[in-house]
Write a protein that holds these residues in place. Sequence first.
Motif, mmCIF file in Angstrom:
data_model
loop_
_atom_site.group_PDB
_atom_site.id
_atom_site.type_symbol
_atom_site.label_atom_id
_atom_site.label_comp_id
_atom_site.label_asym_id
_atom_site.label_seq_id
_atom_site.Cartn_x
_atom_site.Cartn_y
_atom_site.Cartn_z
ATOM 1 N N SER A 78 -107.277 -36.701 90.809
ATOM 2 C CA SER A 78 -108.525 -37.273 91.300
ATOM 3 C C SER A 78 -109.538 -37.408 90.178
ATOM 4 N N ASP A 79 -110.614 -38.097 90.486
ATOM 5 C CA ASP A 79 -111.732 -38.283 89.565
ATOM 6 C C ASP A 79 -112.524 -36.977 89.521
ATOM 7 N N ASP A 80 -112.671 -36.410 88.347
ATOM 8 C CA ASP A 80 -113.378 -35.131 88.240
ATOM 9 C C ASP A 80 -114.886 -35.280 88.410
ATOM 10 N N SER A 110 -120.200 -43.583 88.639
ATOM 11 C CA SER A 110 -119.647 -44.936 88.744
ATOM 12 C C SER A 110 -118.733 -45.275 87.566
ATOM 13 N N ASP A 111 -118.578 -44.331 86.648
ATOM 14 C CA ASP A 111 -117.745 -44.570 85.470
ATOM 15 C C ASP A 111 -116.261 -44.493 85.817
ATOM 16 N N GLU A 112 -115.444 -44.866 84.848
ATOM 17 C CA GLU A 112 -113.988 -44.826 84.998
ATOM 18 C C GLU A 112 -113.532 -43.415 85.342
ATOM 19 N N GLY A 113 -112.600 -43.292 86.308
ATOM 20 C CA GLY A 113 -112.105 -41.982 86.715
ATOM 21 C C GLY A 113 -110.792 -41.631 86.044
ATOM 22 N N VAL A 122 -100.809 -48.932 84.881
ATOM 23 C CA VAL A 122 -101.201 -47.532 85.038
ATOM 24 C C VAL A 122 -101.840 -47.348 86.417
ATOM 25 N N LEU A 123 -101.897 -46.099 86.858
ATOM 26 C CA LEU A 123 -102.548 -45.769 88.125
ATOM 27 C C LEU A 123 -103.915 -45.171 87.852
ATOM 28 N N LYS A 124 -104.898 -45.610 88.637
ATOM 29 C CA LYS A 124 -106.255 -45.127 88.452
ATOM 30 C C LYS A 124 -106.811 -44.578 89.763
ATOM 31 N N ALA A 125 -107.572 -43.495 89.639
ATOM 32 C CA ALA A 125 -108.268 -42.917 90.784
ATOM 33 C C ALA A 125 -109.742 -42.806 90.416
ATOM 34 N N LYS A 126 -110.589 -43.430 91.220
ATOM 35 C CA LYS A 126 -112.012 -43.473 90.911
ATOM 36 C C LYS A 126 -112.807 -43.073 92.137
ATOM 37 N N GLY A 127 -113.917 -42.369 91.913
ATOM 38 C CA GLY A 127 -114.756 -41.941 93.032
ATOM 39 C C GLY A 127 -114.047 -40.907 93.880
ATOM 40 N N THR A 128 -114.047 -41.110 95.190
ATOM 41 C CA THR A 128 -113.416 -40.151 96.108
ATOM 42 C C THR A 128 -111.929 -40.431 96.319
ATOM 43 N N ASP A 129 -111.415 -41.474 95.695
ATOM 44 C CA ASP A 129 -110.001 -41.799 95.812
ATOM 45 C C ASP A 129 -109.159 -40.741 95.087
ATOM 46 N N THR A 165 -114.542 -42.004 79.308
ATOM 47 C CA THR A 165 -114.235 -43.261 79.999
ATOM 48 C C THR A 165 -113.478 -44.267 79.141
ATOM 49 N N ASP A 166 -113.286 -43.980 77.852
ATOM 50 C CA ASP A 166 -112.681 -44.973 76.960
ATOM 51 C C ASP A 166 -111.224 -44.679 76.610
ATOM 52 N N GLY A 167 -110.611 -43.687 77.276
ATOM 53 C CA GLY A 167 -109.209 -43.365 77.021
ATOM 54 C C GLY A 167 -108.946 -42.564 75.772
ATOM 55 N N SER A 168 -110.006 -42.147 75.079
ATOM 56 C CA SER A 168 -109.830 -41.445 73.801
ATOM 57 C C SER A 168 -109.264 -40.041 73.968
ATOM 58 N N ASN A 169 -109.249 -39.512 75.187
ATOM 59 C CA ASN A 169 -108.712 -38.162 75.413
ATOM 60 C C ASN A 169 -107.315 -38.198 76.022
ATOM 61 N N GLN A 170 -106.614 -39.308 75.823
ATOM 62 C CA GLN A 170 -105.262 -39.423 76.374
ATOM 63 C C GLN A 170 -104.442 -38.198 75.972
#
Length: 271
Positions: free
Chosen positions: A34-36, A41-44, A74-81, A147-152
């Motif tokens: 889930s989105d931490d 409103s940023d990328e989850g 890729v799969l993304k989860a944002k907000g309460t999703d 939000t920029d994927g730099s912590n992959q």
Amino acid sequence: MYNKRWAAIILLSAILGVPSVVAQPVEVVIIRISDDSPDSSDEGAVLFLEEIWIDGQWQDIEPIIEGGVREDGVLKAKGTDAILLTYHIRNGFQPTEATPSFKDIEKIEFELIMANDYRVEVGSNIQINRLGDAVFLPVFQAEHNITDGSNQSFLRFEYGLPLIAELMFATLSIAPRIATPNGDGIYDQVYIYFSLSGAVEVEREVWIYSLDGRRVRRLGGGREGDSSYIWSWSGRDDANRLCPPGLYVCRIRLKTQFGEQQISRTIGLAY
């Protein structure tokens, strides 16, 4: 197959603990992503890849995927999703010479490649409350709201049964820690407080032990509310004899559908 060189390696042994008695084998494991920061409103959370390993061997068990949005592979989860990865171990396990049946499994490991603001939790068919609902325990959490994927990151963890105390959010405290049963009305007895907040059926046995393991006294009753208990000990054994001064151990034995576990605290006796 992914290239681990471009993944930041984070090898975390996230063993959740094993109770002393296991009622049934692990048949289903659920990973919840889930989105931490669900209010942002940023990328989850972003999931690039998942794999399961059993007793050191890769297994071709495809999880049932619920939730999330697939974008650019890729799969993304944002907000309460939330993304739910449900692995049916019993049905999908491929026997090996070392592990001929799913009942013989000793180690289940998962590998994930994650990025951005993620939170990873895990549950299973035997990690449920008395209502039959899954109980999820945290495994990984991203640092900062990236939000920029730099912590992959490449995440690896081993699944084991949770400690009963974790499922119940159990706490045990004693006050005062030293009893002085001399009849002056000051610290003549200690109070043992136990509380839980998880929806788990539990039976309790409360004992006082000497340091050499001898049972001194069993404490009965103690219920104070729906989820809190209090007992008292005045320094006497089951024959109502005053115990010698020294250190003693208060041990609560918990029994649930997950098995048994003991929680202990020391008590001092002086006079």
